[in-house]
Enzyme design. Structure first.
Site, PDB file in Angstrom:
ATOM      1  N   PHE A  26      12.049  -9.823 -38.748  1.00  0.00           N
ATOM      2  CA  PHE A  26      12.841  -8.953 -37.880  1.00  0.00           C
ATOM      3  C   PHE A  26      13.512  -9.677 -36.713  1.00  0.00           C
ATOM      4  CE2 PHE A  26       8.812  -6.818 -39.216  1.00  0.00           C
ATOM      5  CZ  PHE A  26       9.331  -6.237 -40.364  1.00  0.00           C
ATOM      6  N   CYS A  27      13.886 -10.915 -36.912  1.00  0.00           N
ATOM      7  CA  CYS A  27      14.528 -11.702 -35.851  1.00  0.00           C
ATOM      8  C   CYS A  27      13.694 -11.690 -34.567  1.00  0.00           C
ATOM      9  CB  CYS A  27      15.938 -11.201 -35.568  1.00  0.00           C
ATOM     10  SG  CYS A  27      17.077 -11.413 -36.944  1.00  0.00           S
TER      11      CYS A  27
END
Length: 480
Positions: free
Chosen positions: A379-380
């Site tokens: 998710f970055c």
């Protein structure tokens, strides 16, 4: 490993309706058993669907679209008026003060990179100091550490909200910081520090605060005036207006004085061969032809969300989130990730792991066999996933104004089926991603997928073309 369901999931199906109508809410997607189901979109934290009202507004204004700011034509004047009115609506939506300015950008990442370029130097001419926490999305981490002419400290979070605020206060008292960059709500767990408390600590120490509002603004609302934060950045594609516009809203002085984000037409007053005179903000940072339609779409989304009854948005998401978390915690082997035990009022973002099962496989199964869209990967937010004990990734389900209770129930039932019955199809890893082996699901008949369909027909269901699979694949960088 044997995993069992500890108690019945969704014994009483939810009847909760969506809060606002969104485009695509009735879209059918094919399943591997040859049937189809309405798509259950539980990936709002990545990109939210357009509100029906936003799509209607875009259709309304497209015939009026023309150049802005320098056009003498009637439609140019109309487009300019619509664009500038949209700027004002966007600023009001985040509680801008009268002296604040709103810059139309592409998204939150664009907004934070813009701000990173204009952080002023210290009183002695030394590079400004920026303080960020190690829970941030990469969009609010990388711009501050990639050599933008300032010094950045990445502060580890504490085991609780209270401990994190104490650590933040200690760090701010030890050094003279120019700016504190903090998320309003984590894109991994939905949690966040109380923004007003962070602002009070920073201002006492002489630092400004920018809030990454990508997850907070669409789900809880936000006010610069109420929190006294200095800047907020957010994205249209997460605020039910996926037409390519975002915003940076906040104090004017840095934006008036800072180096223009882009060099080009519209950002200048006068250009000679030996010098350039720049415009003040907002034009200073909006060189080139602006995204007029994107700005109008974002403004419409802001207006629709602002018109909801007080508390309606929070209540809708709280009910969905509560049901989702309770259901997940009732499935043996599923762990819901949390940052702090004392956090309050998280937005509708829930991330979990399934013990002994690859997140990508679970996500592929949910899509192919139940028509459910979730997110898997890191998710970055890689540092945060390591801290939460899931360095290899997890599964994220996120909700919004268009989410009905039925979508949450379907996810819980599907997970229970996965752990008790197992997948119907066979799954393999291709290009680093889990996919259905010999996938025979038909492509949705839409212009632009003709090439994929032709390739599939030429290859047959079990043969891969030399250039890749006959089926559309998820991008190999999904795990990011």
């Amino acid at each position: 490993m044997s995993v069992t369901v500890e108690r019945a999931v969704c014994a009483t199906p939810s009847t909760q309706r969506s809060l606002l109508p969104v485009v695509g809410s009735g879209t059918q997607v094919p399943l591997v058993d040859g049937t189809s189901r309405v798509y259950a979109n539980l990936d709002y934290a990545a990109s939210a669907p357009a509100l029906d009202a936003v799509a209607a507004r875009v259709t309304e204004v497209l015939p009026l679209y023309a150049s802005v700011h320098r056009g003498a034509g009637y439609l140019s004047q109309v487009s300019t008026a619509l664009y500038e009115a949209s700027r004002q609506t966007i600023a009001r939506f985040v509680g801008a003060r009268p002296e604040d300015v709103a810059i139309i950008t592409r998204n939150t990442t664009d907004s934070l990179n813009l701000l990173a370029r204009i952080v002023p130097t210290g009183p002695d001419g030394s590079p400004g100091r920026v303080l960020v926490l190690d829970l941030e999305h990469h969009a609010n981490l990388l711009p501050w550490v990639q050599g933008s002419g300032h010094r950045t400290t990445i502060l580890p979070i504490g085991p609780t909200v209270a401990a994190t605020l104490q650590s933040l206060a200690a760090e701010l008292s030890a050094w003279q910081y120019t700016l504190v960059a903090v998320t309003g709500a984590s894109n991994v767990t939905g949690e966040g520090l109380p923004v007003a408390d962070v602002v009070a600590l920073a201002h006492t120490a002489g630092a400004r605060v920018v809030v990454d509002g990508a997850q907070l603004v669409p789900h809880r609302g936000f006010s610069l005036t109420a929190t006294d934060a200095d800047y907020v950045a957010f994205s249209g594609h997460k605020t039910y207006a996926p037409f390519g516009a975002g915003a940076l809203v906040g104090r004017r002085d840095w934006l008036d004085d800072g180096t223009p984000y882009l060099a080009g037409g519209g950002a200048v007053r006068d250009v000679r061969t030996d010098r350039t005179l720049w415009q003040p903000a907002p034009a200073r940072h909006e060189a080139g032809s602006p995204n007029v339609i994107g700005a109008i779409a974002l403004a419409e989304a802001c207006a629709v969300l602002a018109a909801l009854p007080d508390g309606a948005l929070a209540a809708h998401e709280l009910a969905l989130r509560t049901r989702l978390v309770a259901g997940l915690e009732g499935i043996a082997g599923v762990e819901v990730l949390r940052i702090w035990p004392d956090s309050t009022e998280p937005v509708g973002v829930v991330t979990f792991t399934v013990e002994g099962h690859d997140p990508g496989l679970v996500a592929a199964y949910l899509a192919a066999e139940h028509g459910i869209g979730v997110r898997d990967g890191r998710f970055c937010a890689h540092p945060l996933l390591v801290r939460l004990g899931a360095p290899g990734g997890a599964i994220r389900a996120s909700v919004g104004v268009g989410t009905p209770g039925e979508a949450v129930d379907r996810l819980l039932i599907a997970l229970a089926d996965y752990l008790t019955t197992g997948p119907l199809a066979r799954y393999v890893v291709e290009d680093g991603c889990w996919v259905v082996a010999d996938d025979t699901r038909p492509l949705i008949p839409v212009h632009g997928l003709d090439g994929l369909a032709a390739t599939a027909a030429a290859c047959g269901p079990t043969v891969e073309a030399a250039s890749g699979s006959c089926r559309p694949r998820r991008a190999a960088h999904t795990a990011a």
